[in-house]
Scaffold this motif. Structure first.
Motif, short mmCIF file in Angstrom:
data_model
loop_
_atom_site.label_atom_id
_atom_site.label_comp_id
_atom_site.label_asym_id
_atom_site.label_seq_id
_atom_site.Cartn_x
_atom_site.Cartn_y
_atom_site.Cartn_z
N GLU A 160 0.80 -1.08 0.10
CA GLU A 160 0.02 0.05 -0.06
C GLU A 160 0.99 1.34 0.18
O GLU A 160 2.10 1.25 0.45
N TYR A 220 1.17 5.49 0.82
CA TYR A 220 0.60 6.66 1.41
C TYR A 220 1.43 7.91 1.26
O TYR A 220 2.63 7.86 1.08
N VAL A 248 2.75 11.33 3.27
CA VAL A 248 2.82 12.01 4.36
C VAL A 248 3.68 13.15 4.32
O VAL A 248 4.43 13.35 3.83
N LEU A 283 4.04 7.02 9.70
CA LEU A 283 3.35 5.84 9.05
C LEU A 283 3.09 4.84 9.93
O LEU A 283 1.90 4.28 10.01
N GLN A 323 0.23 6.03 12.07
CA GLN A 323 -1.27 6.30 11.37
C GLN A 323 -1.85 4.84 10.64
O GLN A 323 -3.14 4.98 10.90
N ILE A 324 -1.09 4.07 10.38
CA ILE A 324 -1.42 3.01 9.60
C ILE A 324 -1.84 1.72 10.36
O ILE A 324 -1.20 1.52 11.42
N ILE A 331 -1.90 6.18 -4.45
CA ILE A 331 -1.98 6.68 -3.02
C ILE A 331 -3.26 5.96 -2.63
O ILE A 331 -4.38 6.77 -3.04
N LEU A 332 -3.35 5.77 -1.35
CA LEU A 332 -4.60 5.17 -0.72
C LEU A 332 -4.99 6.37 0.23
O LEU A 332 -6.18 6.45 0.35
N ASP A 333 -4.20 7.26 0.92
CA ASP A 333 -4.54 8.15 1.78
C ASP A 333 -3.50 9.37 2.00
O ASP A 333 -2.40 8.69 1.66
N VAL A 334 -3.81 10.27 2.39
CA VAL A 334 -3.11 11.55 2.74
C VAL A 334 -2.95 11.86 4.09
O VAL A 334 -4.06 12.08 4.46
#
Length: 169
Positions: A25, A27, A29, A41, A44-45, A133-136
């Motif tokens: 995955e 992300y 940051v 990371l 958050q993950i 990118i899955l999330d910011v």
């Protein structure tokens, strides 16, 4: 100015048949350094797997990021505009990369144009590509985050009003 880092994580997840599958995955940051981006990371993950590892971190050059409430995918846009050098009078091409979330390429283009409508210099969006990118995770300082109030606490004004009402009875 934000410093964006692209972090790739890897973990193993058990599928329906019981075999382990490696999941990768990506992300984005906002952090000060590679070290801070890796730490954020890990913080958050949260995955279904008990452990995961950060497989790589690389710097991502972004001029701007446009985040909207709705939009599942992240698109990277290449925006070119021209500026005139005051000394030589020559036209200079400036290339910027921007990230926007949307549900499709046309919506991404519309959102970039909407976000840049106050831009005084003419610009051209030349490329829009879908990113993995899955999330910011934008930077938020600890002071900016509000402390969560426990459920058993009430505002002081409410308690004082109750106390005054019970004393007057």
């Amino acid at each position: 100015m934000a410093s964006w880092y692209l972090g790739k994580i890897r973990y193993q997840k058990e599928n329906e048949s019981g075999s382990l599958k490696t999941i990768n995955e990506v992300y984005l940051v906002d952090a000060v350094s590679y070290t801070e981006s890796e730490a954020r990371l890990y913080k958050q993950i949260v995955t279904d797997a008990s452990d995961f590892s950060v497989s790589s971190i690389s710097r991502m050059r972004l001029a701007d990021l446009f985040a909207y409430e709705e939009g599942e995918q992240w698109f990277k846009a290449k925006v070119i505009y021209f500026s005139v050098d005051e000394k030589s009078g020559k036209e200079k091409k400036i290339v910027n990369y921007m990230l926007v979330n949307s549900d499709g390429i046309q919506q991404a283009l519309d959102r970039i144009n909407e976000s840049m409508r106050n831009f005084l210099i003419p610009y051209e969006v030349t490329d829009i590509t879908l990113t993995p990118i899955l999330d910011v995770f934008p930077y938020t300082s600890e002071e900016d985050q509000e402390e969560e109030i426990p459920a058993n606490l009430r505002p002081l004004s409410e308690v004082m009003a109750e106390r005054a009402a019970s004393e007057s009875v």
